[in-house]
Design an enzyme around this catalytic site. Structure first.
Site, PDB file in Angstrom:
ATOM      1  N   LYS A 160      98.792  79.772  56.221  1.00 38.27           N
ATOM      2  CA  LYS A 160      99.117  80.272  57.560  1.00 38.27           C
ATOM      3  C   LYS A 160      97.923  80.178  58.513  1.00 38.27           C
ATOM      4  O   LYS A 160      98.040  79.701  59.630  1.00 38.27           O
ATOM      5  CB  LYS A 160      99.548  81.737  57.416  1.00 38.27           C
ATOM      6  CG  LYS A 160     100.046  82.402  58.677  1.00 38.27           C
ATOM      7  CD  LYS A 160     100.310  83.899  58.455  1.00 38.27           C
ATOM      8  CE  LYS A 160     101.297  84.144  57.318  1.00 38.27           C
ATOM      9  NZ  LYS A 160     101.685  85.575  57.225  1.00 38.27           N
TER      10      LYS A 160
ATOM     11  N   LYS B 293      95.499  88.710  49.641  1.00 36.27           N
ATOM     12  CA  LYS B 293      96.569  89.698  49.793  1.00 36.27           C
ATOM     13  C   LYS B 293      96.349  90.810  48.793  1.00 36.27           C
ATOM     14  O   LYS B 293      95.778  90.582  47.717  1.00 36.27           O
ATOM     15  CB  LYS B 293      97.942  89.059  49.518  1.00 36.27           C
ATOM     16  CG  LYS B 293      99.099  89.796  50.171  1.00 36.27           C
ATOM     17  CD  LYS B 293      99.228  89.379  51.620  1.00 36.27           C
ATOM     18  CE  LYS B 293     100.366  90.030  52.337  1.00 36.27           C
ATOM     19  NZ  LYS B 293     100.653  89.307  53.580  1.00 36.27           N
TER      20      LYS B 293
HETATM   21  N1  GLU Z   1     100.389  91.026  56.819  1.00 39.12           N
HETATM   22  C1  GLU Z   1     100.350  90.107  57.898  1.00 39.12           C
HETATM   23  C2  GLU Z   1     100.735  88.719  57.431  1.00 39.12           C
HETATM   24  O1  GLU Z   1     101.363  88.559  56.415  1.00 39.12           O
HETATM   25  C3  GLU Z   1      99.041  90.160  58.656  1.00 39.12           C
HETATM   26  C4  GLU Z   1      97.815  89.820  57.875  1.00 39.12           C
HETATM   27  C5  GLU Z   1      96.535  90.067  58.636  1.00 39.12           C
HETATM   28  O2  GLU Z   1      96.566  90.461  59.776  1.00 39.12           O
HETATM   29  O3  GLU Z   1      95.495  89.856  58.016  1.00 39.12           O
HETATM   30  O4  GLU Z   1     100.499  87.751  58.103  1.00 39.12           O
END
Ligand code: GLU
Length: 423
Positions: free
Chosen positions: A90, A102
């Site tokens: 991403k 994560k």
């Molecule tokens: N939990 C969000 C995601 O899956 C945001 C992650 C973040 O801001 O580091 O993109």
């Protein structure tokens, strides 16, 4: 199939399309570090309970590991690993200098008191202190985690390190170093991408019916932003079920009603009454029925694996936008592609959240804070460029937008890997 196997498959597919160096592919299929911890928490009744926690650091070729922490009773290592890999991809789809990570804790936070939740969070920080840090690995909110939880995280970490290191985590409250706009950034980023698609396809908002699965922080806000642009929001659901109406309803009223009646599905009569359209009727639906509703755009903003082999053929939407992570399985992806249903993939559609998290890191490091309009002025070109890069690869390789998003990200990560002399 585990969620991480889905990810491996997605990487495999993109690698074949772009003829990727097998060593780069292998690096992306092997997370760099997997941490599992046991967190002791003194409960309000005096007993001691142990909670299982995870932090997976998938890759840091493009920058520090970055990604949320989820609190959920069903979370497991496979899920967290998949989610960490998606974060690497991403961040590179939208070209921000971050890697992927994560975290998760196996807990239903609704069953804990505020004090227990705080002690759990602080205990998690103590357990993973040695792997995180503002330039090393920066967690953030995800499913069931809030700005308050992020504040506790930053406070505990700063205390342990003996200095102000609030940049160890993003998604904090504004009072504790959060960024303006972070709360609505995921939804806003999705809207920016949709605007590009809508313009290219000549979509007229007033004639475009939208259904949203997951009427929470991301989905509820996206409904509000789209309604303000004139889109017709005709269906919405939460974990208890949903409603579908013949005409557009006001999402602000539904959010309000959801608070009063605890769930969206109890609001069908209220939405019918409040409709300004003559003859609008609304009905209660199950989550399955909601997904199969006739509409132009289906927004998936709940959890993983919602559109799968068993229901992909019944989807009647013309386009899907993934605001949640991993809501469509690889099998469903193929079925939807065959039917010509466009899927705007999670790794592009919901990248607005992590992008504004990156802005929060920059503001924390600098000690200077931006106005909300500044945040969105900076977010817009990042999302638009992400879309253009993905679209260009989809055209170049005649592949789906998801495959093209992987191709875009993997090419960028390969560049970083080579710069660092790893291959
Ligand atoms: N939990 C969000 C995601 O899956 C945001 C992650 C973040 O801001 O580091 O993109």
């Amino acid at each position: 199939m585990s969620l991480f196997e889905n990810t491996l498959k997605q990487i495999e597919k993109a690698a074949t399309i772009m003829n990727l160096d097998p060593n780069v592919k292998a690096l992306m299929q092997h997370p760099q570090r997997i941490v599992e911890v046991s967190i002791p928490v003194k409960m309000d009744d005096g007993s001691l309970r142990f909670f299982k926690g995870f932090r997976v650091q998938h890759s840091n070729y493009a920058g520090p590991y970055k990604g949320g922490i989820r609190y959920h009773q069903d979370v497991d290592m496979g899920e967290v690993t998949a989610l960490s890999a998606w974060m690497s991809i991403k961040c590179s789809v939208v070209g921000i200098p971050l890697g992927g990570g994560k975290g998760g804790i196996v807990v239903n936070p609704k069953e804990l008191s505020v004090g227990e939740l705080e002690r759990l969070t602080r205990g998690y920080v103590r357990a993973i202190q040695y792997v995180v840090g503002p330039t090393k690995d920066v967690p953030a909110p995800d499913v069931n985690t809030t700005p308050q939880i992020m504040d506790w995280f930053a406070d505990e970490y700063s205390k342990l390190e003996g200095k102000d290191l609030k940049g160890v985590v993003t998604g904090k409250t504004l009072e504790h170093g959060g960024s303006k706009g972070r709360g609505i950034a995921t939804a806003q980023g999705g809207v920016y991408v949709l605007n590009e698609v809508a313009t290219s396809q000549g979509m007229v908002p007033a004639n475009t019916k939208v259904v949203i699965q997951g009427f929470g922080n991301a989905g509820g806000v996206m409904a509000q932003l789209l309604a303000a642009k004139g889109y017709q929001i005709v269906g919405a659901s939460d974990s208890q079920g949903g409603i579908v109406c013949t005409h557009g309803f006001n999402p602000d009223a539904l959010l309000q009603c959801k608070v009063e009646k605890s769930t969206v599905k109890n609001c069908h009569l209220d939405m019918e009454k409040l409709s300004t359209m003559e003859g609008s009727s609304c009905k209660m639906v199950t989550n399955e029925e909601l997904l199969e509703t006739e509409c132009d755009i289906l927004i998936l903003a709940a959890l993983e694996n919602q559109v799968h082999e068993g229901n992909a053929d019944k989807i009647k939407a013309k386009m899907i936008i993934e605001l949640a992570n991993g809501p469509t399985t690889p099998e469903a992806d193929e079925m939807l592609a065959k039917r010509g249903i466009m899927v705007i993939p999670d790794i592009l559609a919901n990248a607005g959240g992590v992008t504004v998290s990156w802005f929060e890191m920059l503001q924390n490091a600098d000690g200077k804070y931006w106005e909300e309009n500044e945040v969105f002025e900076k977010l817009l070109p990042i999302m638009v460029d992400g879309w253009k890069a993905v679209k260009a690869n989809a055209d170049k390789y005649s592949c789906t937008l998801r495959e093209a998003a992987y191709v875009t990200a993997l090419a960028r990560i390969e560049g970083k890997i080579r710069e660092q002399g790893i291959l």
